[in-house]
Design a protein around this motif. Structure first.
Motif, PDB file in Angstrom:
ATOM      1  N   GLY A  78      61.510  72.403  -5.742  1.00  0.00           N
ATOM      2  CA  GLY A  78      61.312  73.077  -7.017  1.00  0.00           C
ATOM      3  C   GLY A  78      60.225  72.465  -7.878  1.00  0.00           C
ATOM      4  N   TYR A  81      57.091  74.842  -8.387  1.00  0.00           N
ATOM      5  CA  TYR A  81      57.462  75.995  -9.213  1.00  0.00           C
ATOM      6  C   TYR A  81      57.581  75.571 -10.679  1.00  0.00           C
ATOM      7  CZ  TYR A  81      59.460  80.680  -9.754  1.00  0.00           C
ATOM      8  OH  TYR A  81      59.665  81.994 -10.100  1.00  0.00           O
ATOM      9  N   LYS A 155      64.462  73.920 -16.276  1.00  0.00           N
ATOM     10  CA  LYS A 155      65.335  73.441 -15.199  1.00  0.00           C
ATOM     11  C   LYS A 155      66.721  74.073 -15.291  1.00  0.00           C
ATOM     12  CE  LYS A 155      65.607  69.038 -14.610  1.00  0.00           C
ATOM     13  NZ  LYS A 155      65.619  67.577 -14.881  1.00  0.00           N
ATOM     14  N   TYR A 158      66.618  77.748 -14.178  1.00  0.00           N
ATOM     15  CA  TYR A 158      66.553  77.889 -12.723  1.00  0.00           C
ATOM     16  C   TYR A 158      67.911  77.605 -12.083  1.00  0.00           C
ATOM     17  CZ  TYR A 158      61.432  77.997 -13.089  1.00  0.00           C
ATOM     18  OH  TYR A 158      60.138  78.343 -13.385  1.00  0.00           O
ATOM     19  N   ASN A 161      70.116  80.522 -12.586  1.00  0.00           N
ATOM     20  CA  ASN A 161      69.724  81.617 -11.694  1.00  0.00           C
ATOM     21  C   ASN A 161      70.289  81.414 -10.292  1.00  0.00           C
ATOM     22  OD1 ASN A 161      68.280  82.852 -13.736  1.00  0.00           O
ATOM     23  ND2 ASN A 161      66.319  81.978 -13.121  1.00  0.00           N
ATOM     24  N   ASN A 192      61.961  78.020  -5.865  1.00  0.00           N
ATOM     25  CA  ASN A 192      62.179  77.498  -7.221  1.00  0.00           C
ATOM     26  C   ASN A 192      63.183  76.357  -7.234  1.00  0.00           C
ATOM     27  OD1 ASN A 192      64.244  79.197  -6.536  1.00  0.00           O
ATOM     28  ND2 ASN A 192      64.482  80.106  -8.556  1.00  0.00           N
TER      29      ASN A 192
END
Length: 311
Positions: A78, A81, A155, A158, A161, A192
Motif C-alpha cells: 500500500g 498507493y 490510511k 483504506y 474500505n 491499496n
C-alpha cells in the motif's frame, strides 16, 4: 547558418515578425519526430514528451512514472498507493485547501492514475489556463509535503474500505480471482495495501518512497490540445531542470502461482452470478504485443457491459 526569405505579395514584409518568429523557434533546440499533428521528443535521456495537437478548448496533461505496487515488498503493501495519493494533499506553496481552491478558480481537474505497472498524474484544463495547470503539475511533482494528519486519515479510509470489501460482490470476486491466480500474498492482490501493511506505514516511509521512485526518475509526459510544441517545451524547461541525473529502476517480474487450482466457486445467496475469467497478457515493455492485445480486447467486447444486449 544562412537563410534566404522569398516573399511574394502586395504588402511590404514586416521584418520584425520574421525576427520574432526565428527567435521563438530557436529558444529551445530539441530533436523532434513529427508525424502530421503528433510530436515525440526527449527533453533529456530519461524524460519523454509526446504532444498531440487537436482543435479543442480543453487540454489534457499527464505524466507517468515507472513505479507501482509491483515495486513493494511484503513490508510495504500500500505504500505506492498512499504516497501517490498524498501528492495532492499539499505542496511547499499550497496547503491541501489552497490547492483545491486554486483548481476550482482556474477550472483545473487533477487526479492520480494507478496502473498495473505505472503511476501517473493526470490534469485536464482549459486552453487559456494551460500555463497555470502545467505549473501546478510540476509543483505537485517536485514539492509535496505529505502532512502527517492526512496520512493517518487516508490510511484509516483504506482500512475501512478493505473491511467493507464483501459488501461489493464484483470487487470481492475480482480479489478472490487474483488470490487464486497469483497467490494470497502477491502484491497485485491489494494495490491499496493490506490492513496490517497500512498500519505499519508512516511519513518517513512515504518520503523515502517518493525520493526513490518519483524524484528525478524516468518520466513520460503526454499532452493533448490546441498548443504549440515549442512553447510547451519552453515552459517545461523554465519549470524544471531536465539536465539533472535521473535514476532508472526495473519493474520487478510478475510471479504467478501456477501450483494452485485455477477454478474457484463460491456459493452465495445472490441472484446475480459474477464470473472472472482471465490469464496472462503482455507487459508494458512489449509495446507491439500490448497494442495488439488491447485492440483485440476491444474487438471481442472490452469495456462493453453485457446489459446492453437483449439477445
Amino acid at each position: 547558418k544562412y537563410l534566404s526569405v522569398f516573399y511574394f505579395g502586395q504588402r511590404n514584409l514586416d521584418e520584425k515578425i520574421v525576427q520574432k518568429f526565428f527567435q521563438r523557434e530557436n529558444t529551445h533546440k530539441t530533436n523532434m519526430n513529427f508525424h502530421n499533428d503528433f510530436i515525440y521528443t526527449k527533453l533529456n535521456e530519461n524524460v519523454h514528451l509526446s504532444l498531440k495537437k487537436i482543435k479543442s478548448e480543453i487540454v489534457g496533461i499527464s505524466v507517468y512514472f515507472k513505479v507501482s505496487h509491483f515495486n513493494e515488498n511484503s513490508n510495504e503493501r500500500g505504500l505506492n498507493y498512499l504516497t501517490s495519493t498524498l501528492l495532492l494533499y499539499g505542496t511547499d506553496k499550497k496547503t491541501h485547501n489552497e490547492l483545491l481552491r486554486f483548481c476550482i478558480s482556474n477550472g483545473i481537474q487533477v487526479n492520480i492514475d494507478h496502473r498495473t505497472e505505472l503511476t501517473g498524474i493526470k490534469i485536464k484544463c482549459f486552453k487559456s489556463n494551460f500555463q497555470e495547470a502545467l505549473t501546478l503539475l510540476f509543483e505537485i511533482m517536485t514539492s509535496p509535503i505529505f502532512p502527517s494528519e492526512q496520512i493517518e486519515t487516508i490510511k484509516n479510509t483504506y482500512i475501512n474500505n478493505i473491511d467493507r470489501l464483501k459488501d461489493y460482490p464484483q470487487s470481492y470476486a475480482s480479489i478472490l480471482w487474483k488470490k487464486m491466480y497469483f497467490g494470497r500474498n502477491h502484491n497485485i492482490v491489494f494495490k491499496n495495501g493490506t490492513k496490517s501493511g497500512l498500519r505499519n506505514l508512516n511519513r518517513k516511509k512515504v518520503v523515502n518512497w517518493f525520493n526513490k521512485f518519483y524524484k528525478n526518475t524516468e518520466m513520460y509526459f503526454g499532452i493533448v490540445g490546441d498548443i504549440n510544441a515549442n512553447c510547451v517545451i519552453s515552459m517545461m524547461s523554465d519549470l524544471y531542470d531536465f539536465t539533472i541525473v535521473h535514476k532508472k529502476f526495473v519493474t520487478p517480474d510478475i510471479k504467478i502461482n501456477h501450483a494452485q487450482s485455477k477454478l474457484l466457486r463460491l456459493n452465495k445467496n445472490n441472484d446475480q452470478a459474477i464470473i472472472n475469467l482471465g490469464g496472462e497478457a503482455p507487459t508494458i515493455h512489449e509495446i507491439k504485443e500490448t497494442i495488439a492485445f488491447n485492440s483485440l480486447a476491444q474487438i471481442i467486447g472490452g469495456d462493453i457491459n453485457s446489459r446492453l444486449f437483449t439477445s
